[in-house]
Design an enzyme around this catalytic site. Structure first.
Site, short mmCIF file in Angstrom:
data_model
loop_
_atom_site.label_atom_id
_atom_site.label_comp_id
_atom_site.label_asym_id
_atom_site.label_seq_id
_atom_site.Cartn_x
_atom_site.Cartn_y
_atom_site.Cartn_z
N ASN A 65 0.92 -1.38 -0.06
CA ASN A 65 0.04 0.05 0.03
C ASN A 65 1.04 1.33 -0.02
OD1 ASN A 65 -1.33 2.27 1.02
ND2 ASN A 65 -3.18 0.77 1.56
N HIS A 83 0.89 6.35 1.59
CA HIS A 83 1.61 7.56 2.39
C HIS A 83 2.74 8.24 1.66
CE1 HIS A 83 -1.24 6.91 5.32
NE2 HIS A 83 -0.59 5.87 5.62
N HIS A 116 -5.62 3.81 -1.79
CA HIS A 116 -6.98 3.89 -1.55
C HIS A 116 -7.42 5.50 -1.80
CE1 HIS A 116 -9.71 4.38 2.33
NE2 HIS A 116 -10.19 4.63 1.23
N ARG A 171 -9.56 8.21 -1.43
CA ARG A 171 -10.39 8.61 -0.17
C ARG A 171 -11.28 9.52 -0.72
NH1 ARG A 171 -8.91 6.78 5.22
NH2 ARG A 171 -10.83 7.91 5.74
N ARG A 176 -7.29 12.93 0.77
CA ARG A 176 -6.03 13.33 1.44
C ARG A 176 -4.81 12.79 0.94
NH1 ARG A 176 -7.44 10.24 6.95
NH2 ARG A 176 -9.33 11.05 6.70
N GLU A 208 -8.66 0.17 -3.11
CA GLU A 208 -9.49 0.38 -1.99
C GLU A 208 -10.47 1.64 -2.07
OE1 GLU A 208 -7.01 0.92 1.73
OE2 GLU A 208 -6.09 -1.06 1.48
N THR A 233 -8.36 3.95 8.30
CA THR A 233 -9.62 2.97 8.39
C THR A 233 -9.93 2.36 9.77
OG1 THR A 233 -9.28 2.73 6.02
CG2 THR A 233 -11.16 1.38 7.23
N GLU A 235 -11.20 -9.32 3.39
CA GLU A 235 -9.76 -8.72 3.88
C GLU A 235 -10.17 -8.55 5.39
OE1 GLU A 235 -7.50 -6.08 2.04
OE2 GLU A 235 -6.37 -5.40 3.98
N HIS A 239 -3.89 -4.03 7.88
CA HIS A 239 -3.95 -2.73 8.64
C HIS A 239 -3.38 -3.05 9.97
CE1 HIS A 239 -5.70 0.89 10.17
NE2 HIS A 239 -6.12 1.02 9.00
N1 PXP Z 1 -5.66 -3.00 4.06
C1 PXP Z 1 -7.10 -2.05 4.16
C2 PXP Z 1 -8.23 -2.23 3.64
C3 PXP Z 1 -6.75 -0.81 4.57
O1 PXP Z 1 -7.47 0.31 4.35
C4 PXP Z 1 -5.30 -0.37 4.91
C5 PXP Z 1 -4.94 1.22 5.18
O2 PXP Z 1 -5.33 1.87 4.15
C6 PXP Z 1 -4.30 -1.31 4.81
C7 PXP Z 1 -4.75 -2.58 4.38
C8 PXP Z 1 -3.08 -1.13 5.32
O3 PXP Z 1 -2.67 -0.84 6.52
P1 PXP Z 1 -1.34 -0.19 6.99
O4 PXP Z 1 -1.15 1.17 6.38
O5 PXP Z 1 -1.70 -0.06 8.39
O6 PXP Z 1 -0.42 -1.38 6.68
#
Ligand code: PXP
Length: 243
Positions: free
Chosen positions: A6, A9, A42, A44, A48, A69, A100, A150, A190
């Site tokens: 992911n 960031h 994601h 959003r 953001r 996402e 989330t 998930e 997550h």
């Molecule tokens: N899976 C989903 C569905 C999420 O919303 C997120 C955060 O965007 C992640 C995985 C990844 O989470 P993390 O950034 O805490 O590794």
């Protein structure tokens, strides 16, 4: 077990300055080079971090699967249908949250979830629902026509005393077994970090982990020395030019 990286960031850093770097598409290509099995982003509602153009750009350049996402918001669904990612993961969204916070309440939003799942699947997109590891949410995900679930691993990741963490892990492992027994593909993510990932990765039924924050955080320290060295070199070169 697939690793979906992911890269939200990377965009968070860019948006902090509303500038052009760092570019998420470049992160996606690096992740691909590093043998990530997929890229997760994601989009959003408040934009953001990831922007619409990132989604299109990343989809057009990567050769590995894109997992988008997304919330149930109508405009976001339209974009997903236009982009056609390999997979869409439907997540709950709340504008005030930092990230989330919990899984999608499939039971409470059943008709809307079912209709979005149908639209996405009709468009050839694999659909995963991001839920808490609870039996009734798994049942409703199956009833809504999802291909995969998930599991939100936040409760496990945030549990402090070891005993509590073990309980959360057991709940997760049982949920994975149950989901698989219903014919659902099982993903998780997550809050997973270099410190807590192994116990989750040991759960046999999980086919895919999506991890973001911890990987991007680690990459800052893996790359900081080299970034400083490069800047120092340019400053030094300017001095030599003046001399
Ligand atoms: N899976 C989903 C569905 C999420 O919303 C997120 C955060 O965007 C992640 C995985 C990844 O989470 P993390 O950034 O805490 O590794």
């Amino acid at each position: 077990m697939r690793l979906g990286v992911n890269i939200d960031h990377v965009a968070t850093i860019r948006q902090a300055r509303r500038t052009i770097e760092p570019e998420p598409v470049y992160a996606a290509l690096l992740a691909q080079e590093a043998l990530a099995d997929g890229i997760t982003i994601h989009l959003r509602e408040d934009r953001r971090h990831i922007q619409d153009k990132d989604v299109y750009q990343i989809k057009s350049v990567i050769k590995i699967p894109l997992n988008l996402e997304m919330s149930l918001n109508e405009d976001i669904v339209k974009i997903a249908l236009d982009v056609k990612p390999h997979q869409a993961t439907i997540v709950p969204e709340n504008r005030q949250e930092i990230t989330t916070e919990g899984g999608l309440d499939v039971a409470a939003n059943f008709d809307r979830v079912k209709s979005v799942v149908r639209k996405l699947k009709d468009s050839g997109i694999i659909v995963s629902l991001f839920i808490d590891p609870l039996e009734w949410q798994i049942d409703e995900s199956k009833n809504a026509g999802a291909d995969a679930v998930e599991f939100h691993t936040g409760s496990y990741a945030n549990a402090k005393p070891i005993r509590e963490r073990e309980i959360e892990l057991e709940k997760l492992a049982n949920a994975c077994k149950y989901a698989k027994s219903l014919g659902l593909h099982v993903h998780a993510g997550h809050g997973l970090t270099y410190e807590n990932v192994k116990s989750v990765a040991a759960i046999e039924e999980i086919e895919e982990l999506n991890i973001g924050h911890s990987i991007i955080a680690k990459s800052v320290f893996l790359g900081l020395k080299e970034a400083i060295r490069l800047m120092r070199q340019l400053i030094q070169e300017a001095k030599w030019t003046l001399a």
